[in-house]
Write an enzyme that holds these catalytic residues in place. Structure first.
Site, mmCIF file in Angstrom:
data_model
loop_
_atom_site.group_PDB
_atom_site.id
_atom_site.type_symbol
_atom_site.label_atom_id
_atom_site.label_comp_id
_atom_site.label_asym_id
_atom_site.label_seq_id
_atom_site.Cartn_x
_atom_site.Cartn_y
_atom_site.Cartn_z
ATOM 1 N N ARG A 59 0.811 -1.222 0.000
ATOM 2 C CA ARG A 59 0.000 0.000 0.000
ATOM 3 C C ARG A 59 0.840 1.266 0.000
ATOM 4 N NH1 ARG A 59 -3.773 -2.345 4.479
ATOM 5 N NH2 ARG A 59 -1.888 -3.580 4.591
ATOM 6 N N GLU A 96 4.954 -9.802 15.697
ATOM 7 C CA GLU A 96 4.420 -10.307 16.962
ATOM 8 C C GLU A 96 4.796 -11.795 17.125
ATOM 9 O OE1 GLU A 96 0.303 -9.491 17.188
ATOM 10 O OE2 GLU A 96 0.107 -10.337 19.195
HETATM 11 P P1 AMP Z 1 3.593 -1.730 11.623
HETATM 12 O O1 AMP Z 1 4.882 -2.389 11.238
HETATM 13 O O2 AMP Z 1 3.001 -2.334 12.868
HETATM 14 O O3 AMP Z 1 3.722 -0.224 11.731
HETATM 15 O O4 AMP Z 1 2.529 -2.023 10.488
HETATM 16 C C1 AMP Z 1 2.896 -2.368 9.201
HETATM 17 C C2 AMP Z 1 1.787 -2.271 8.210
HETATM 18 O O5 AMP Z 1 0.712 -3.115 8.577
HETATM 19 C C3 AMP Z 1 1.209 -0.902 8.042
HETATM 20 O O6 AMP Z 1 1.903 -0.160 7.081
HETATM 21 C C4 AMP Z 1 -0.186 -1.198 7.575
HETATM 22 O O7 AMP Z 1 -0.197 -1.389 6.176
HETATM 23 C C5 AMP Z 1 -0.509 -2.510 8.240
HETATM 24 N N1 AMP Z 1 -1.306 -2.371 9.466
HETATM 25 C C6 AMP Z 1 -0.906 -2.649 10.728
HETATM 26 N N2 AMP Z 1 -1.907 -2.477 11.591
HETATM 27 C C7 AMP Z 1 -2.971 -2.033 10.878
HETATM 28 C C8 AMP Z 1 -4.321 -1.663 11.196
HETATM 29 N N3 AMP Z 1 -4.810 -1.696 12.438
HETATM 30 N N4 AMP Z 1 -5.116 -1.250 10.187
HETATM 31 C C9 AMP Z 1 -4.657 -1.198 8.923
HETATM 32 N N5 AMP Z 1 -3.423 -1.551 8.549
HETATM 33 C C10 AMP Z 1 -2.580 -1.977 9.516
#
Ligand code: AMP
Length: 171
Positions: A59, A96
C-alpha cells in the site's frame, strides 16, 4: 481532516481477533478524498529537496507513486523477498510472532540522496523502522517518513528517527 478520517472504515477482528483494521480502500476509491489526501501530503514537501520517494510494498506504493508524480521525483520500491530482479540488500525484522523481511535494490540510490519514505499507515512502526535501517545502510539522508494515517496509541513513531515522522490522519 475529520471528513477524511470518517471515510476510512473500521473492520473489527481483521486479519485476526482483537485487531481493528483501518480500511483505507474507501478513501482511495473516492476521487475527492484521494486527491485531497495526496494534495495535503504533497504540499508539505513542495520546495524541499527530495531526490526520491521510497514506497513500501504494497500500500506504500499507492501514496509513494502519487507523491513522486506530484513532486517530480522517481520512486524506489521496497519489496517482499524474491520480487526484485537485480542484486538486493535485505533487512529482517520482528513481528508479533516470528519475523519478516524486505528487500531493496543495492544500486537504488546515489550516495547522499535525500529521500522520503512513504507507507499507508503507521502502526507499531516495526516495518518502517526496518526500512529506515535498510536505506541508511545505502548512504541516503532521510527527509521524513510520511503516512496517510497513524495509530497513535501504538507509539510507532518512537521507533523512527526523531522529528522525521509525518502522518496526515491521526487515530
Ligand atoms: P507496523 O509495522 O506495525 O507499523 O505495520 C505495518 C503495516 O501493517 C502498516 O503499514 C499497515 O499497512 C498494516 N497495518 C498494521 N496495523 C494495521 C491496522 N490496524 N489497520 C490497517 N493496517 C494496519
Amino acid at each position: 481532516m475529520e471528513e477524511l478520517k470518517k471515510i476510512i472504515r473500521d473492520i473489527p477482528d481483521f486479519p485476526k481477533k482483537g485487531i481493528i483494521f483501518k480500511d483505507i480502500t474507501t478513501l482511495l476509491s473516492d476521487a475527492k478524498s484521494f486527491h485531497r489526501m495526496i494534495d495535503l501530503i504533497a504540499h508539505r514537501y513542495v520546495g524541499r529537496q527530495i531526490d526520491k520517494i521510497v514506497g513500501i510494498e504494497a500500500r506504500g506504493f499507492i501514496l509513494g507513486s502519487a507523491l513522486a508524480y506530484k513532486l517530480g521525483t522517481g520512486i524506489t520500491l521496497v519489496r517482499k523477498p524474491g520480487k526484485l530482479p537485480h542484486k538486493t540488500r535485505q533487512v529482517t525484522y520482528d513481528l508479533e510472532y516470528g519475523t519478516d523481511s524486505l528487500e531493496i535494490h543495492e544500486d537504488a540510490f546515489q550516495a547522499g540522496e535525500k529521500i522520503l519514505i512513504a507507507d499507508d499507515l503507521l502502526a507499531t512502526g516495526g516495518t518502517v523502522a526496518a526500512v529506515v535501517e535498510l536505506v541508511e545502510e545505502l548512504g541516503v539522508e532521510i527527509v521524513e517518513c510520511a503516512f496517510m494515517a497513524e495509530l497513535e496509541f501504538l507509539g510507532g513513531r518512537k521507533k523512527l528517527p526523531d522529528g522525521k515522522v509525518f502522518s496526515l490522519l491521526k487515530f
